[in-house]
Design an enzyme around this catalytic site. Structure first.
Site, PDB file in Angstrom:
ATOM      1  N   THR A   7       0.838  -1.206   0.000  1.00 62.76           N
ATOM      2  CA  THR A   7       0.000   0.000   0.000  1.00 62.76           C
ATOM      3  C   THR A   7       0.869   1.251   0.000  1.00 62.76           C
ATOM      4  O   THR A   7       1.991   1.223   0.490  1.00 62.76           O
ATOM      5  CB  THR A   7      -0.944   0.032   1.226  1.00 62.76           C
ATOM      6  N   ASN A   9      -0.794   4.060   1.049  1.00 62.04           N
ATOM      7  CA  ASN A   9      -1.585   4.871   1.973  1.00 62.04           C
ATOM      8  C   ASN A   9      -0.850   4.937   3.325  1.00 62.04           C
ATOM      9  O   ASN A   9      -0.689   3.913   3.989  1.00 62.04           O
ATOM     10  CB  ASN A   9      -2.958   4.182   2.075  1.00 62.04           C
ATOM     11  N   ASP A  70      -7.674  -4.844   1.655  1.00 62.36           N
ATOM     12  CA  ASP A  70      -8.748  -4.114   0.987  1.00 62.36           C
ATOM     13  C   ASP A  70      -9.984  -4.186   1.870  1.00 62.36           C
ATOM     14  O   ASP A  70     -10.235  -5.213   2.500  1.00 62.36           O
ATOM     15  CB  ASP A  70      -9.061  -4.743  -0.378  1.00 62.36           C
ATOM     16  N   SER A  71     -10.717  -3.081   1.937  1.00 64.56           N
ATOM     17  CA  SER A  71     -11.895  -3.114   2.806  1.00 64.56           C
ATOM     18  C   SER A  71     -13.045  -2.354   2.167  1.00 64.56           C
ATOM     19  O   SER A  71     -12.868  -1.638   1.176  1.00 64.56           O
ATOM     20  CB  SER A  71     -11.569  -2.535   4.184  1.00 64.56           C
ATOM     21  N   GLY A 152     -15.742  10.213   8.230  1.00 63.38           N
ATOM     22  CA  GLY A 152     -16.102   9.261   7.185  1.00 63.38           C
ATOM     23  C   GLY A 152     -17.242   8.344   7.578  1.00 63.38           C
ATOM     24  O   GLY A 152     -18.183   8.745   8.260  1.00 63.38           O
ATOM     25  N   TYR A 153     -17.126   7.091   7.133  1.00 64.37           N
ATOM     26  CA  TYR A 153     -18.216   6.126   7.350  1.00 64.37           C
ATOM     27  C   TYR A 153     -18.427   5.825   8.830  1.00 64.37           C
ATOM     28  O   TYR A 153     -19.486   5.355   9.218  1.00 64.37           O
ATOM     29  CB  TYR A 153     -17.946   4.851   6.553  1.00 64.37           C
ATOM     30  N   ASP A 154     -17.412   6.080   9.650  1.00 63.00           N
ATOM     31  CA  ASP A 154     -17.574   5.902  11.103  1.00 63.00           C
ATOM     32  C   ASP A 154     -18.788   6.674  11.619  1.00 63.00           C
ATOM     33  O   ASP A 154     -19.417   6.280  12.592  1.00 63.00           O
ATOM     34  CB  ASP A 154     -16.340   6.442  11.848  1.00 63.00           C
ATOM     35  N   ARG A 179     -10.751  -4.844  10.628  1.00 62.39           N
ATOM     36  CA  ARG A 179      -9.343  -4.802  10.222  1.00 62.39           C
ATOM     37  C   ARG A 179      -8.462  -5.517  11.248  1.00 62.39           C
ATOM     38  O   ARG A 179      -7.533  -6.230  10.891  1.00 62.39           O
ATOM     39  CB  ARG A 179      -8.901  -3.347  10.048  1.00 62.39           C
TER      40      ARG A 179
HETATM   41  O1  LIG Z   1     -14.920   5.285   8.372  1.00 65.28           O
HETATM   42  C1  LIG Z   1     -14.493   4.145   8.142  1.00 65.28           C
HETATM   43  N1  LIG Z   1     -14.319   3.269   9.186  1.00 65.28           N
HETATM   44  C2  LIG Z   1     -13.856   2.000   9.039  1.00 65.28           C
HETATM   45  O2  LIG Z   1     -13.725   1.263  10.021  1.00 65.28           O
HETATM   46  C3  LIG Z   1     -13.541   1.585   7.696  1.00 65.28           C
HETATM   47  N2  LIG Z   1     -13.072   0.439   7.153  1.00 65.28           N
HETATM   48  C4  LIG Z   1     -12.980   0.644   5.830  1.00 65.28           C
HETATM   49  N3  LIG Z   1     -13.373   1.898   5.509  1.00 65.28           N
HETATM   50  C5  LIG Z   1     -13.436   2.529   4.177  1.00 65.28           C
HETATM   51  O3  LIG Z   1     -13.300   1.552   3.158  1.00 65.28           O
HETATM   52  C6  LIG Z   1     -12.524   2.077   2.070  1.00 65.28           C
HETATM   53  C7  LIG Z   1     -11.295   1.202   1.927  1.00 65.28           C
HETATM   54  O4  LIG Z   1     -10.611   1.467   0.711  1.00 65.28           O
HETATM   55  P1  LIG Z   1      -9.334   0.642   0.233  1.00 65.28           P
HETATM   56  O5  LIG Z   1      -9.181  -0.594   1.017  1.00 65.28           O
HETATM   57  O6  LIG Z   1      -9.404   0.497  -1.247  1.00 65.28           O
HETATM   58  O7  LIG Z   1      -8.125   1.594   0.667  1.00 65.28           O
HETATM   59  P2  LIG Z   1      -7.059   2.519  -0.138  1.00 65.28           P
HETATM   60  O8  LIG Z   1      -7.424   2.598  -1.573  1.00 65.28           O
HETATM   61  O9  LIG Z   1      -6.944   3.787   0.624  1.00 65.28           O
HETATM   62  O10 LIG Z   1      -5.680   1.786   0.098  1.00 65.28           O
HETATM   63  P3  LIG Z   1      -4.757   0.825  -0.822  1.00 65.28           P
HETATM   64  O11 LIG Z   1      -4.676  -0.494  -0.100  1.00 65.28           O
HETATM   65  O12 LIG Z   1      -5.404   0.654  -2.170  1.00 65.28           O
HETATM   66  O13 LIG Z   1      -3.426   1.463  -0.839  1.00 65.28           O
HETATM   67  C8  LIG Z   1     -12.179   3.508   2.441  1.00 65.28           C
HETATM   68  O14 LIG Z   1     -13.129   4.394   1.912  1.00 65.28           O
HETATM   69  C9  LIG Z   1     -12.267   3.470   3.966  1.00 65.28           C
HETATM   70  O15 LIG Z   1     -12.523   4.728   4.521  1.00 65.28           O
HETATM   71  C10 LIG Z   1     -13.719   2.513   6.642  1.00 65.28           C
HETATM   72  N4  LIG Z   1     -14.192   3.769   6.869  1.00 65.28           N
END
Ligand SMILES: O=c1[nH]c(=O)c2ncn([C@@H]3O[C@H](COP(=O)(O)OP(=O)(O)OP(=O)(O)O)[C@@H](O)[C@H]3O)c2[nH]1
Length: 201
Positions: A7, A9, A70-71, A152-154, A179
């Protein structure tokens, strides 16, 4: 042996490093330009985590375990939307996207607002297999944003107790249960792989 995180990020680098620290292995982050960013074309978090891990493994330096995550937020009344597109289904911030979700859910009563956060952590072992570990956090989508301890989504995610995630503070680098669970399972996977390998040598 070490672990390379798949990642760019910076927040994810921090919490993945903490979550995998129990393996005792040194943790490497990607160098600028080392790997072209993989297109997340999968239809599940598991597929996308594996896509990221395999893409990084192709360019990794020396033998290393690649770990990628990924989440997403899956809302039952929207047939699982936004799911794998949680981070990018509309322009703006996660707060902006949360407001769009609330609009889409207008008129949907609390008993039909079930949702789940999913986190998938994929591991690609050196010269070997890819494996994915999943964590979930179940709850409901609030009628309006609640809480100011996070963003955010929290703010729109209610735990079964009715409390929003954004009402519960997080220490720096700490993550929510989906996570944490996926990372704990991945750490166990790494430790048992190391044990098996030691047995073979
Ligand atoms: O408020 C939140 N509380 C949480 O507990 C939570 N868990 C996941 N998420 C959201 O899910 C998406 C993951 O995106 P994602 O996995 O593609 O990440 P990314 O693109 O930043 O990183 P990378 O791995 O590609 O580098 C993002 O919008 C996150 O904000 C959360 N938001």
């Amino acid at each position: 042996m070490d672990i390379t995180l798949g990642t760019w990020n910076p927040g994810k680098v921090e919490w993945m490093s903490r979550g995998l620290a129990g393996t005792g292995l040194p943790i490497r982050r990607l160098k600028e330009g080392q790997v072209p960013e993989a297109e997340e074309t999968g239809s599940s978090c598991e597929e996308n985590a594996l896509i990221k891990a395999l893409a990084v493994a192709k360019h990794a330096d020396g033998p290393t375990i690649v770990a990628a995550e990924d989440s997403g937020l899956f809302i039952e009344a929207l047939d699982g939307f936004p799911g794998v597109r949680t981070a990018r289904f509309a322009p703006g911030s996660d707060d902006d996207r949360s407001r769009l979700l609330l609009e889409r859910l207008k008129g949907v009563p609390m008993e039909r607002r079930h949702a789940v956060f999913v986190s998938a952590v994929a591991l690609k072992m050196p010269g070997g297999f890819g494996k994915v570990f999943r964590g979930e956090l179940r709850g409901r989508i609030a009628m309006e944003p609640v809480g100011d301890k996070s963003e955010g989504y929290d703010r729109i995610f209610l735990l079964p107790t009715g409390i929003s995630l954004a009402s519960l503070p997080l220490e720096a680098g700490e993550v929510r249960d989906h996570r944490r669970k996926a990372l704990a399972l991945a750490s166990e996977g790494i430790l048992s792989w190391l044990d098996e390998r030691r047995g073979l040598i």
